[in-house]
Each structure stands twice: as structure tokens, then as C-alpha cells.
Scaffold this active site. Sequence first.
Site, PDB file in Angstrom:
ATOM      1  N   ARG A 288     -26.584 107.598  29.927  1.00 11.75           N
ATOM      2  CA  ARG A 288     -28.190 107.303  29.813  1.00 11.75           C
ATOM      3  C   ARG A 288     -29.008 109.190  29.326  1.00 11.75           C
ATOM      4  O   ARG A 288     -29.339 108.942  28.165  1.00 11.75           O
ATOM      5  CB  ARG A 288     -29.473 107.808  31.605  1.00 11.75           C
ATOM      6  CG  ARG A 288     -30.661 107.849  31.008  1.00 11.75           C
ATOM      7  CD  ARG A 288     -31.581 108.077  32.325  1.00 11.75           C
ATOM      8  NE  ARG A 288     -31.278 107.557  33.522  1.00 11.75           N
ATOM      9  CZ  ARG A 288     -31.073 106.442  34.193  1.00 11.75           C
ATOM     10  NH1 ARG A 288     -32.106 105.273  33.654  1.00 11.75           N
ATOM     11  NH2 ARG A 288     -30.785 105.921  35.269  1.00 11.75           N
ATOM     12  N   ARG A 325     -34.906  96.836  33.830  1.00 13.63           N
ATOM     13  CA  ARG A 325     -35.501  98.147  34.475  1.00 13.63           C
ATOM     14  C   ARG A 325     -36.711  98.197  34.750  1.00 13.63           C
ATOM     15  O   ARG A 325     -37.074  98.262  36.152  1.00 13.63           O
ATOM     16  CB  ARG A 325     -35.140  99.298  33.455  1.00 13.63           C
ATOM     17  CG  ARG A 325     -34.004  99.004  33.459  1.00 13.63           C
ATOM     18  CD  ARG A 325     -33.111 100.788  32.664  1.00 13.63           C
ATOM     19  NE  ARG A 325     -33.600 101.224  33.039  1.00 13.63           N
ATOM     20  CZ  ARG A 325     -34.373 102.863  33.289  1.00 13.63           C
ATOM     21  NH1 ARG A 325     -36.078 102.592  32.752  1.00 13.63           N
ATOM     22  NH2 ARG A 325     -34.580 103.251  34.478  1.00 13.63           N
ATOM     23  N   TYR A 329     -35.927  97.844  38.991  1.00 16.20           N
ATOM     24  CA  TYR A 329     -36.880  99.308  40.002  1.00 16.20           C
ATOM     25  C   TYR A 329     -37.488  99.449  39.460  1.00 16.20           C
ATOM     26  O   TYR A 329     -38.440 101.659  39.292  1.00 16.20           O
ATOM     27  CB  TYR A 329     -35.745  99.762  40.020  1.00 16.20           C
ATOM     28  CG  TYR A 329     -34.334 100.260  38.802  1.00 16.20           C
ATOM     29  CD1 TYR A 329     -34.812 100.893  38.200  1.00 16.20           C
ATOM     30  CD2 TYR A 329     -33.436  99.478  38.987  1.00 16.20           C
ATOM     31  CE1 TYR A 329     -33.667 101.081  37.035  1.00 16.20           C
ATOM     32  CE2 TYR A 329     -32.326  99.376  38.267  1.00 16.20           C
ATOM     33  CZ  TYR A 329     -32.730 100.351  36.938  1.00 16.20           C
ATOM     34  OH  TYR A 329     -31.751 101.091  36.252  1.00 16.20           O
ATOM     35  N   CYS A 356     -40.407  83.012  32.023  1.00 16.29           N
ATOM     36  CA  CYS A 356     -41.002  82.767  32.763  1.00 16.29           C
ATOM     37  C   CYS A 356     -40.752  83.708  34.537  1.00 16.29           C
ATOM     38  O   CYS A 356     -40.987  82.483  35.222  1.00 16.29           O
ATOM     39  CB  CYS A 356     -40.661  81.464  32.929  1.00 16.29           C
ATOM     40  SG  CYS A 356     -41.111  80.399  31.525  1.00 16.29           S
ATOM     41  N   GLU A 357     -41.955  84.572  34.299  1.00 17.60           N
ATOM     42  CA  GLU A 357     -42.080  85.553  35.186  1.00 17.60           C
ATOM     43  C   GLU A 357     -42.735  85.811  35.396  1.00 17.60           C
ATOM     44  O   GLU A 357     -43.333  86.719  34.815  1.00 17.60           O
ATOM     45  CB  GLU A 357     -40.315  85.701  35.734  1.00 17.60           C
ATOM     46  CG  GLU A 357     -39.038  85.480  35.878  1.00 17.60           C
ATOM     47  CD  GLU A 357     -38.933  84.833  37.156  1.00 17.60           C
ATOM     48  OE1 GLU A 357     -39.724  85.013  38.166  1.00 17.60           O
ATOM     49  OE2 GLU A 357     -37.883  83.704  37.632  1.00 17.60           O
ATOM     50  N   TYR A 385     -29.436 101.432  29.042  1.00 12.22           N
ATOM     51  CA  TYR A 385     -29.452 100.104  29.957  1.00 12.22           C
ATOM     52  C   TYR A 385     -30.369  99.252  29.761  1.00 12.22           C
ATOM     53  O   TYR A 385     -31.035  98.069  30.615  1.00 12.22           O
ATOM     54  CB  TYR A 385     -30.049 100.523  31.897  1.00 12.22           C
ATOM     55  CG  TYR A 385     -29.125 101.758  32.058  1.00 12.22           C
ATOM     56  CD1 TYR A 385     -27.465 101.415  32.658  1.00 12.22           C
ATOM     57  CD2 TYR A 385     -29.500 102.977  32.545  1.00 12.22           C
ATOM     58  CE1 TYR A 385     -26.580 101.876  32.909  1.00 12.22           C
ATOM     59  CE2 TYR A 385     -28.450 103.504  32.913  1.00 12.22           C
ATOM     60  CZ  TYR A 385     -26.989 102.996  33.234  1.00 12.22           C
ATOM     61  OH  TYR A 385     -25.678 104.115  33.651  1.00 12.22           O
TER      62      TYR A 385
END
Length: 429
Positions: A288, A325, A329, A356-357, A385
Amino acid sequence: MVNVNSQGHLSIGNCDTLELAKDFGTPLYVYDVSMIRQQLRHFHKAFDKTGVKYAISYASKAFAIRAIDQVIAQENGHLDVVSAGELITAVQAGFPMEHVSFHGNNKSLAELQLALDNHVGTIIVDNFYELELLNKLLPQQKQPVNIMLRIAPGISAHTHRYIQTGQVDSKFGFDVQSGQAEQALKQVLQNPKLNLRGYHAHIGSQIMAVAGFTALVQRMVQLAATWQEKFHYQPQVLNFGGGFGIKYTNADHPLAPQEFVYDMIQTLKKEIAQTNLTMPEVWLEPGRSIVGEAGYSLYTIGARKIIPGIRTYLSVDGGMGDNIRPALYQAEYQAVLAARPEATPTETVTIAGRYCESGDILIKDQPLPESTPGDILAVLATGAYGYSMASNYNRVGRPAVVFVKNGHAKLVVKRESITDLTSLDLNYL
């Protein structure tokens, strides 16, 4: 802080982001190659000052494509991979395989065979089952296989619980507290076909303070000294993993690589001096912190939904399919309008994805200047990520990836087409 060109537009690698969006489409991942190289060089420079032998092993799970592996190789980095896919990507990139280490908590027999066939430099063994699988393959090997033992040292990093890895209750590594790590060590030392290079541990990700790392150094040296006395084994390498934090929002205050390295090496020298150990080679595995802040996501703004007195939703043409991401979380990001990144905000909006969420929210409560459909939104620090965790949810193709440097843009991953998406389907009738 963002870079702005003479037109007042967001600039990445001296490329106008509006032009990038026009030329390559959106959603689009954009990487500033110079920033990646600079971050790697910061790590190298920090270690060079210590006089300790070292390796900077890029954790390719953060972002694994041929182009990034080639940049890492040019900057004298090592590479760690966790799957057959990441391994073959390194092979196709021409990466020197002696500088590749193979991670993973459930490697298959086929993956281990692939690693051996491609002469991977080090296999980082995670559990007893993996040792059993290796034993099935070792008779075919003319030379001993280089391995390291991953241990769970019992140290919990201060980070989100989903990305803690070093605590006792972890799926990764041989647990020290229960005696599993020592049992594994004995098995390995009794096997002449295995060449144990040393020990590995990783305590978590997006860590902002050095205390967890210095505690890990102390713990690893103590274990190495204890096991040296009991088994007369001197580790050549101590691998302290990665997990160094980056700045996603103004609330984040990460340390520079040199600060992590300085404190860790000072602690290591102090601890080694109190033992009969000789100074080992030190490996770190930043991922990262190498690519995160060098990456940006460009989106085109579409629908606006205003709920008076509650919230304004601004929808874009990407979302959880290219950046899971925030939904996974609760990761936080910042965004700017590419055409006016320094303009004074006039409203606070929530950036919603197209999927669709209800949980497909990229950023809650983002201050922005007024925008209209068709404007380009740039989300900052998405280099880690994003692409590597991207999916085809709702049968949406993954975005293209562009590397930029000195005003030049190069397409390094093509955008997935509908043909790509359906290419593996077979008819039932």
C-alpha cells in the site's frame, strides 16, 4: 495536496485528468509512476543509511499487473506473490525469480509445484499442511528449497480488525504461544531438503505508529535467540512484513518510510547486541505504501438525488466493483472535481456507486463545488487494493489502468469489454 495545471485542472504526472478521461474513458485507474519510484527510493535510502543488509519486497497483492512488477524490478525491489496468478504475472513481466517470495495460508500442491518449476527464491511456509505438501514435491528437487517460516507473534496492530494479522487468533502463520512455531521449526531443521532462511511475521495493515513494529522486532529477536540456544540455528533473514499506513484523508497522519526504518533498525541493533545472534538481513514488504497514494480513480458524474434536509447523493459510473474497500471495511477517501480541484466547496454530497447495493457508497459527506452530470470526479489515493480487489458484479467490466509520467500516458491494462465478460460462458441448452 493535489497538483493543478495552468488550466486549473487536476494534473497527474503532468497529464491533464480531463484529457485522460476523454482519451481512455471512465472509470479509470491512473498511476503516477514517478511517485511509485520515489517511494521505493525512500525505503532504499533509509536502509542504506543503516548499514544493514536488506530487501524491499513489494507486496504485489496491493496491485498486481505486469507493468508494476517491471517498475519494481527496475528499482531493485523484490516481489512477494500469493497466488499462481500473481506468480505468472511476475514471470510474464520478466521479474528475476530469485527475488520472489511466495506467501499464502492455503497454497495448493499445484501452486507449490508452479513455484518450484519457476525457481521462486523463497517459499514462506504458513502451516503444517503446507509442509506436508512440500514434502511430496521435495524428492524431485535436486537442490534444497529455500523457505521461511511465517509465525504469529501474538502482537495486535492498532488498525481495523479485518486487517490485523499478527495476533494469536489469526488464520496466518504458526502460532508462537501454543508451541506450534517451535514444532514447525524442529520439523524443518530435520529435513535436509529444506533450507530455512529465517522467520517472517506480519502484524497488520494501514498502521500509523511505529510502536507495533518495534515490539515485533523485539519479539522476533527474542524468539530467534531462544531458538538459537535450543536448536543451534541462526536465521539469515528476519522479515518484518509490511502494513505501513498512507494518507487517505486529512485525518490520516502517516509516518515517512525512513521513520519506520530508523526506529526498527535501531531497535534491532539494540536487541541483537544483547544476544549471541549475528545481524540478520532485514526484509520488509510494503505494498500500500508504495502504490496507494500514487493511484487515482477517475469517474464521470451522473444522477443526483436530493433528499431535503437529509442528504444529497451524487452517483458516478463506478463504485464497489472497482473499489470495494469502503463497503468491505469502511475505508475513507477524499475526492475533488477534476476541472476545479481547488474551488471552494458549496455543498456536501455523498458519492454513490452505480452498483445494486445500498452499501455501494464510495464517500460519505464529501464537500465539493457545484457539479453537473458529465463532470469528472477524481478520488485520491486509490492505488492499493482497488484494481486487485475489483469484481464483475452486475456484469460490469473492470476499468482500464493508465500509467502516467512527464506528461505521457500509457495504457497498461485494457478496459474489460462485454465480450471479455461473457467469454467464459457456456450454453446450457
